[in-house]
Design a protein around this motif. Sequence first.
Motif, mmCIF file in Angstrom:
data_model
loop_
_atom_site.group_PDB
_atom_site.id
_atom_site.type_symbol
_atom_site.label_atom_id
_atom_site.label_comp_id
_atom_site.label_asym_id
_atom_site.label_seq_id
_atom_site.Cartn_x
_atom_site.Cartn_y
_atom_site.Cartn_z
ATOM 1 N N PRO A 18 -1.262 -20.694 -7.121
ATOM 2 C CA PRO A 18 -0.882 -19.656 -6.163
ATOM 3 C C PRO A 18 -0.797 -20.237 -4.762
ATOM 4 O O PRO A 18 -1.669 -20.988 -4.332
ATOM 5 N N THR A 19 0.272 -19.894 -4.086
ATOM 6 C CA THR A 19 0.438 -20.355 -2.701
ATOM 7 C C THR A 19 0.077 -19.211 -1.779
ATOM 8 O O THR A 19 0.369 -18.054 -2.043
ATOM 9 N N LEU A 20 -0.557 -19.557 -0.701
ATOM 10 C CA LEU A 20 -0.959 -18.526 0.253
ATOM 11 C C LEU A 20 0.257 -18.069 1.037
ATOM 12 O O LEU A 20 1.029 -18.875 1.534
ATOM 13 N N ILE A 21 0.421 -16.789 1.099
ATOM 14 C CA ILE A 21 1.542 -16.231 1.856
ATOM 15 C C ILE A 21 0.979 -15.396 2.984
ATOM 16 O O ILE A 21 0.037 -14.633 2.807
ATOM 17 N N ASP A 22 1.605 -15.516 4.101
ATOM 18 C CA ASP A 22 1.156 -14.776 5.273
ATOM 19 C C ASP A 22 1.755 -13.384 5.226
ATOM 20 O O ASP A 22 2.973 -13.211 5.344
ATOM 21 N N THR A 23 0.925 -12.356 5.027
ATOM 22 C CA THR A 23 1.458 -10.995 4.865
ATOM 23 C C THR A 23 1.192 -10.114 6.072
ATOM 24 O O THR A 23 1.370 -8.923 6.020
ATOM 25 N N THR A 24 0.753 -10.698 7.173
ATOM 26 C CA THR A 24 0.442 -9.848 8.331
ATOM 27 C C THR A 24 1.711 -9.212 8.884
ATOM 28 O O THR A 24 1.719 -8.073 9.312
ATOM 29 N N ALA A 25 2.802 -9.949 8.828
ATOM 30 C CA ALA A 25 4.037 -9.397 9.377
ATOM 31 C C ALA A 25 4.665 -8.385 8.447
ATOM 32 O O ALA A 25 5.477 -7.558 8.862
ATOM 33 N N ALA A 26 4.287 -8.448 7.164
ATOM 34 C CA ALA A 26 4.966 -7.602 6.181
ATOM 35 C C ALA A 26 4.661 -6.128 6.420
ATOM 36 O O ALA A 26 5.549 -5.287 6.340
ATOM 37 N N ALA A 27 3.416 -5.825 6.713
ATOM 38 C CA ALA A 27 3.041 -4.414 6.912
ATOM 39 C C ALA A 27 3.789 -3.840 8.108
ATOM 40 O O ALA A 27 4.314 -2.721 8.080
ATOM 41 N N GLN A 28 3.895 -4.654 9.136
ATOM 42 C CA GLN A 28 4.605 -4.217 10.330
ATOM 43 C C GLN A 28 6.066 -3.950 10.016
ATOM 44 O O GLN A 28 6.635 -2.928 10.388
ATOM 45 N N GLN A 29 6.639 -4.889 9.283
ATOM 46 C CA GLN A 29 8.045 -4.756 8.924
ATOM 47 C C GLN A 29 8.278 -3.501 8.115
ATOM 48 O O GLN A 29 9.254 -2.790 8.305
ATOM 49 N N ALA A 30 7.355 -3.240 7.201
ATOM 50 C CA ALA A 30 7.519 -2.087 6.311
ATOM 51 C C ALA A 30 7.512 -0.801 7.119
ATOM 52 O O ALA A 30 8.349 0.080 6.921
ATOM 53 N N SER A 31 6.566 -0.686 8.050
ATOM 54 C CA SER A 31 6.505 0.549 8.846
ATOM 55 C C SER A 31 7.759 0.691 9.695
ATOM 56 O O SER A 31 8.294 1.780 9.894
ATOM 57 N N GLN A 32 8.286 -0.444 10.161
ATOM 58 C CA GLN A 32 9.525 -0.409 10.953
ATOM 59 C C GLN A 32 10.678 0.135 10.128
ATOM 60 O O GLN A 32 11.451 0.980 10.568
ATOM 61 N N VAL A 33 10.755 -0.376 8.923
ATOM 62 C CA VAL A 33 11.856 0.030 8.037
ATOM 63 C C VAL A 33 11.769 1.521 7.759
ATOM 64 O O VAL A 33 12.772 2.231 7.746
ATOM 65 N N ILE A 34 10.546 1.993 7.553
ATOM 66 C CA ILE A 34 10.392 3.421 7.233
ATOM 67 C C ILE A 34 10.812 4.269 8.417
ATOM 68 O O ILE A 34 11.486 5.290 8.276
ATOM 69 N N GLN A 35 10.462 3.805 9.596
ATOM 70 C CA GLN A 35 10.819 4.591 10.780
ATOM 71 C C GLN A 35 12.319 4.643 10.970
ATOM 72 O O GLN A 35 12.892 5.673 11.283
ATOM 73 N N GLU A 36 12.934 3.477 10.765
ATOM 74 C CA GLU A 36 14.364 3.421 11.052
ATOM 75 C C GLU A 36 15.206 4.092 9.987
ATOM 76 O O GLU A 36 16.373 4.388 10.207
ATOM 77 N N ALA A 37 14.616 4.321 8.819
ATOM 78 C CA ALA A 37 15.404 4.901 7.738
ATOM 79 C C ALA A 37 15.783 6.329 8.071
ATOM 80 O O ALA A 37 15.045 7.049 8.727
ATOM 81 N N GLY A 38 16.935 6.734 7.607
ATOM 82 C CA GLY A 38 17.420 8.086 7.895
ATOM 83 C C GLY A 38 16.657 9.133 7.115
ATOM 84 O O GLY A 38 15.787 8.823 6.301
ATOM 85 N N PRO A 39 16.968 10.365 7.363
ATOM 86 C CA PRO A 39 16.260 11.440 6.639
ATOM 87 C C PRO A 39 16.657 11.431 5.170
ATOM 88 O O PRO A 39 17.773 11.089 4.812
#
Lengths: 443, 291
Positions: free
Chosen positions: A300-321
């Motif tokens: 298993p390789t270590l992956i940096d997931t700190t940015a992922a949560a931020q990205q996910a919330s961004q995507v949800i906000q920007e998504a249309g109704p």
Amino acid sequence: MKEVPISTCEREFILKAIRDRKRIDGRQTYDYRRLKVSFGMERGCCIVELGDTKVLAQVSGKIEEPKKNRPTEGSIIINLELSPMASPAFEPGRPTESGIEMNRILERNIRDSRAVDTESLCIVAGEKVWSIRADVHVLNDEGNIMDAASIAAITALAHFRRPDVTVMGEEVTIHSPEDRDPVPLSVHHMPVCVTFAFFDQGEFLLVDPNRLEERVMDGRMVVGMNMHREICTLMMSGGMLLVKEQVLRCSQIATVKVAEIIELIQKALDKDAQARQAGEKCGFAESVPANKITTNKKEPTLIDTTAAAQQASQVIQEAGPVDKPMSNMIVQAPGTAQIGEGLVNTWQIDDVDMESEEEEEGRKKSVTNGKEAEATSKPTERKRPVKAVSHADDSGSEEEEKVMLYQGDAEMKSTEDSTALQQPPNSDKPAKKKGKKKKAAQK
Amino acid sequence: MAVHITLPESRKKSAVPDAPKHLVTPGDVITTDTGYMRGHGTYMDDDKLKASLAGVVERVNKLICVQPLKTRYNGEIGDVVVGRVTEVGQRRWRVDVNSRLDAVLMLSAVNLPGGELRRRSAEDELMMREYLQEGDLISAEVQAIFHDGALSLHTRSLKYGKLSQGVMVQVSPSLVKRRKTHFHNLPCGASVILGNNGYVWVSPTINDEKTESSGGYEQDLEPVPSTDREVIARLRNCILALATHKLLLYDTSVLYAYEASRQHQVKDLLQPDIAEKVADDTRQRLQMESG
């Protein structure tokens, strides 16, 4: 069997990469390959894997007469075997010059540096002493046998337990393992070899060369060192000259590497000791991962997931109704519901064609419908998307056939428009629509 | 970076048009008739003639021998080989030709600049490394065979000598068909040398006029244009595809494979399914021509 000679362009490629500070397997200049130490069921048996280079060491003990000039000391013998199993370039029988050289380095490293206390191996002075023998077999040669062999030898010696011996006057009793627990050897320190490969007359160096790099190198230097930064062995071979600074730099690098390696050895020894104490299964079978041909295991390789949560919330906000869910569901029967109506069926079903020609006036066909429904329900479920209700108006002009499946009810509605039969003969697929059913029970 | 992953495939039965007559494995009894002479690959056990190799039984009148399916190259006099120099010795070079022993290229068997009839002097011996070094590729012909099986090569003709720009492909020696000539200038824009020892050399088209002046030891190191490179790469992949599917290599089969591969990209030819398709097309076309 001789080795296939390396081609000139391959040699040039490797050298050019080294001059650009790159290694062909992607490592950095001072990186070791993946090092894995595992132990067998027997005491004193150890396999070391350095990348693909595999070395097995087995320690055994025998009682013998001591040397005349050293009556109170036991002996340590180290034997390195290079068999054709490791590489087709090794011939069976007499060891080659390089084999003898490696054997000598191992012996010097462990025996001459007094890594294992030989005085403690004495049983009766002048008559009986322990003679400990470490046999190191190379199982696979992918470069840098020296390092792997030295790690295997010293680890096996540290892992080994010799039978306990008591001397009562003139009587010497050797206790079997059931009587008394076997006793470990007294290992003062762990000397480990680090190999450096030199290119371009000493201008570029690499640590832990693999097989291709070994074939292309000008010369090599082996530094044997222990945890206390004491150099136990220093050997240089090959046709090249080294400057003093180079040698000092190599020894500095070696201190770092040796510390890491010995830490790993200690961890492995501790883990094995714990496993044995807890009565768990130990041995090679446990340490070897399942090698299935169709699977490729990767660490298993270590992956940096700190940015992922931020990205996910961004995507949800920007998504249309979200679209309003459709609420016009017609429940046909318990467990069967219908949303919207399907498209024109473009599947060609010959028997339906014939039947439809017979039933021109929209006769109920309960039996055939059942058959068709089975045959075509699957495709429609797979292919037909759910259409919005608004299409119901448009579909009035096209064929529509709702087929319901429920047990016992012979009321099968089938509306077949005459236009279905009047479809141009050269169209392959008769139009036949099916309603898309949402079977909640099936989910 | 895109990675191409394929699942392991079950081995398909290749549609071999004419099944070989008599396949044997070591220890198989070939015949119990005592009237036959023993050839290579056989031995007598009691009164039975048994095979010592895995291969096809060949019978010539009274001689029975077994031709192995997969073997190291066994040289015959007159074979054309492509080899790599492994060692520069006293008045000779040792050349690796995929055989059990390295072949020997004597200093007296090469063309020296300045005419062929010059006597080899001590300077020539010291200058050996100027002509051929370790790692150089040469094409040569087998002149003689030593007692122990090592080959003795010569590069006495102007078409032999050091090879300069091109690609070497290693295939099994049994796949290279014995022909009158092994040097082919293919019409697709490349030259190919099909060495009997399984080493195949693909290079840009050799112009016959150029090799007249040099002694065969000058290397043309001008950059090869990219169109030529593409042709060479495609040929190399075709040869590998044919070799993987055990088709005999000769100029016609290589050419047909090249034409069959035209519709694919060069790098796609390395994928097993496309390679199989090319090999099948070639096999069919060869069958049509012959049958």
